[in-house]
Design a protein around this motif. Structure first.
Motif, PDB file in Angstrom:
ATOM      1  N   LYS A   2       0.842  -1.189   0.000  1.00 18.17           N
ATOM      2  CA  LYS A   2       0.000   0.000   0.000  1.00 18.17           C
ATOM      3  C   LYS A   2       0.876   1.237   0.000  1.00 18.17           C
ATOM      4  O   LYS A   2       1.909   1.282   0.666  1.00 18.17           O
ATOM      5  CB  LYS A   2      -0.923   0.011   1.225  1.00 18.17           C
ATOM      6  N   ILE A   4       1.501   4.749   1.299  1.00 18.04           N
ATOM      7  CA  ILE A   4       1.047   5.536   2.444  1.00 18.04           C
ATOM      8  C   ILE A   4       2.130   6.495   2.844  1.00 18.04           C
ATOM      9  O   ILE A   4       3.222   6.501   2.283  1.00 18.04           O
ATOM     10  CB  ILE A   4       0.710   4.628   3.643  1.00 18.04           C
ATOM     11  N   ALA A 109     -13.630   8.906   5.867  1.00 18.17           N
ATOM     12  CA  ALA A 109     -12.526   8.264   5.156  1.00 18.17           C
ATOM     13  C   ALA A 109     -11.730   7.333   6.050  1.00 18.17           C
ATOM     14  O   ALA A 109     -11.160   6.342   5.579  1.00 18.17           O
ATOM     15  CB  ALA A 109     -11.603   9.329   4.567  1.00 18.17           C
ATOM     16  N   THR A 112     -13.697   4.105   6.312  1.00 16.87           N
ATOM     17  CA  THR A 112     -13.619   3.445   5.013  1.00 16.87           C
ATOM     18  C   THR A 112     -12.261   2.772   4.825  1.00 16.87           C
ATOM     19  O   THR A 112     -12.178   1.630   4.354  1.00 16.87           O
ATOM     20  CB  THR A 112     -13.855   4.457   3.886  1.00 16.87           C
ATOM     21  N   TYR A 113     -11.198   3.464   5.176  1.00 17.54           N
ATOM     22  CA  TYR A 113      -9.851   2.916   5.006  1.00 17.54           C
ATOM     23  C   TYR A 113      -9.675   1.641   5.821  1.00 17.54           C
ATOM     24  O   TYR A 113      -9.169   0.632   5.332  1.00 17.54           O
ATOM     25  CB  TYR A 113      -8.800   3.947   5.420  1.00 17.54           C
ATOM     26  N   THR A 116     -11.797  -1.243   4.502  1.00 17.97           N
ATOM     27  CA  THR A 116     -11.334  -1.709   3.196  1.00 17.97           C
ATOM     28  C   THR A 116     -10.033  -2.498   3.295  1.00 17.97           C
ATOM     29  O   THR A 116      -9.887  -3.570   2.705  1.00 17.97           O
ATOM     30  CB  THR A 116     -11.133  -0.525   2.240  1.00 17.97           C
ATOM     31  N   HIS A 117      -9.056  -1.963   4.044  1.00 18.62           N
ATOM     32  CA  HIS A 117      -7.722  -2.560   4.083  1.00 18.62           C
ATOM     33  C   HIS A 117      -7.526  -3.569   5.216  1.00 18.62           C
ATOM     34  O   HIS A 117      -6.660  -4.443   5.120  1.00 18.62           O
ATOM     35  CB  HIS A 117      -6.670  -1.458   4.193  1.00 18.62           C
ATOM     36  N   PHE A 152      -4.114   9.126  11.345  1.00 23.38           N
ATOM     37  CA  PHE A 152      -4.759   9.847  10.253  1.00 23.38           C
ATOM     38  C   PHE A 152      -4.779  11.340  10.557  1.00 23.38           C
ATOM     39  O   PHE A 152      -4.780  11.751  11.725  1.00 23.38           O
ATOM     40  CB  PHE A 152      -6.213   9.395  10.075  1.00 23.38           C
ATOM     41  N   VAL A 158      -3.963   8.992   5.533  1.00 22.32           N
ATOM     42  CA  VAL A 158      -3.042   8.221   6.361  1.00 22.32           C
ATOM     43  C   VAL A 158      -1.714   8.966   6.488  1.00 22.32           C
ATOM     44  O   VAL A 158      -1.092   9.317   5.487  1.00 22.32           O
ATOM     45  CB  VAL A 158      -2.788   6.820   5.763  1.00 22.32           C
ATOM     46  N   GLU A 161       1.671   4.398   9.394  1.00 19.74           N
ATOM     47  CA  GLU A 161       1.122   3.051   9.529  1.00 19.74           C
ATOM     48  C   GLU A 161       2.185   2.169  10.181  1.00 19.74           C
ATOM     49  O   GLU A 161       3.208   1.860   9.578  1.00 19.74           O
ATOM     50  CB  GLU A 161       0.731   2.493   8.164  1.00 19.74           C
ATOM     51  N   PRO A 245       0.694  10.005   0.369  1.00 17.96           N
ATOM     52  CA  PRO A 245      -0.669   9.471   0.403  1.00 17.96           C
ATOM     53  C   PRO A 245      -1.647  10.369  -0.337  1.00 17.96           C
ATOM     54  O   PRO A 245      -1.512  11.578  -0.346  1.00 17.96           O
ATOM     55  CB  PRO A 245      -0.992   9.428   1.899  1.00 17.96           C
ATOM     56  N   PRO A 248      -8.244  12.032   0.801  1.00 23.15           N
ATOM     57  CA  PRO A 248      -9.598  11.586   0.479  1.00 23.15           C
ATOM     58  C   PRO A 248     -10.341  12.686  -0.254  1.00 23.15           C
ATOM     59  O   PRO A 248     -10.005  13.864  -0.143  1.00 23.15           O
ATOM     60  CB  PRO A 248     -10.212  11.342   1.866  1.00 23.15           C
TER      61      PRO A 248
END
Length: 323
Positions: A2, A4, A109, A112-113, A116-117, A152, A158, A161, A245, A248
């Protein structure tokens, strides 16, 4: 892989063995244990930023430079990192898993992130706060022996991480603090950057159980940026290309779903087939430019809660079992 802000691929254990010194404010005036060697500026920074804080403690993370402070405000646990000048580098309220992630008060967002991930991960802790004096939100995720810490910005982009091995015992986010200037780096790390022609951009320090530090940096060489992971001795560097990144969409809007009657027919059909006897609890839909891009539904089947995600057209994406 990913793309980021930074991927913090190297994390040691999370607890610190160094001694904590408790600071008890009296009429707003800091009183420190004479053996604590906590600068007055550090103590005052926490007390002025959180005047109603109780049970304030300090732990030295970087000798003479950075301290971690823990305290409570209205019975909510807080964590702050403060430098010797009294600047709060980052601070967060820490919610335990039992209270859940406040999906109704954070950027859509972010939810959602995560869905999703990391659909199979459980939210162990989360909290709103600030990072380098900017509003931010931190989430600690766990799945068996894996642990992910996400930071975030206020819009849900992001920033960091962290990836590591989940620790046993009480949930505790990794001890980290940001670096904004090259002169905050150890001489060995600065020397490595100089010898290899890198220019410092920004970074983050993680502190392990043995007080060992790992530096996660974004550096540049000409017009190309890299992610660099290196220890305090300047050894064991890990390097890879860095991609900023993607923010959103600015027109991302989240709307609550009030009842099962508001769900798209395709979503209802999927739930009827795969979650027999389901009861609608709550939900929301994310839209961009007035077009649905995600549906998230929380349903109860017996005594079990499920977080079920669908795309904008109502096609199943993922499901996470709750407690």
């Amino acid at each position: 892989m990913k793309k980021i802000g930074y991927t913090l691929a190297l994390l040691a254990a999370l607890g610190l063995s160094s001694c904590q010194k408790e600071i008890q404010p009296v009429d707003g005036v800091p009183i420190t244990d004479p053996n604590a060697s906590v600068p007055t500026a550090v103590v005052r920074a926490v007390q002025e930023a959180y005047p109603s804080a109780s049970g304030i403690t300090f732990t030295e993370l970087d000798k003479g430079k950075v301290w971690e402070s823990r305290f409570k405000v209205a019975a909510v646990n807080h964590q702050a990192m403060v430098n010797e000048k009294g600047t709060i580098l980052q601070a967060y309220a820490v919610r335990e898993a039992a209270t859940g992630m406040p999906t109704d008060t954070i950027a859509p967002a972010i939810v959602t992130y995560i869905r999703t991930h990391y659909p199979d991960y459980t939210v162990a802790a989360s909290g709103a706060g600030q990072f380098n004096n900017q509003p931010s939100f931190k989430v600690l995720l766990r799945k068996e022996t894996q642990e992910i810490t996400l930071i975030f910005d206020a819009k849900g982009a992001v920033l960091f991480e962290h990836k590591g091995t989940a620790q046993t015992g009480p949930v505790e986010p990794p001890k980290t603090y940001p670096i904004s200037q090259a002169d905050e780096l150890p001489a060995s790390v600065s020397q490595y950057l100089k010898e290899n022609g890198f220019t410092f951009a920004r970074g983050l320090v993680t502190v392990g159980a043995d007080n060992a530090k790992v530096y996660l940096l974004v550096v540049s060489k000409g017009s190309v940026f890299f992610e660099l992971t290196i220890d305090a001795s300047g050894k064991f560097p890990s390097i890879r290309y860095y991609t900023s990144p993607t923010a959103p969409p600015s027109d991302l809007v989240q709307k609550s779903i009030g009842s099962d009657k508001e769900l798209p027919a395709v979503v209802t059909a999927y739930l009827n087939e795969n979650y027999k006897g389901w009861v609608f609890m709550k939900g929301y839909v994310n839209s961009v430019s007035d077009k649905p891009v995600e549906h998230m539904v929380v349903v109860q089947v017996g005594s079990v809660y499920w977080y079920v995600s669908f795309n904008g057209e109502g096609k199943f994406v993922s499901a996470q079992k709750g407690s």
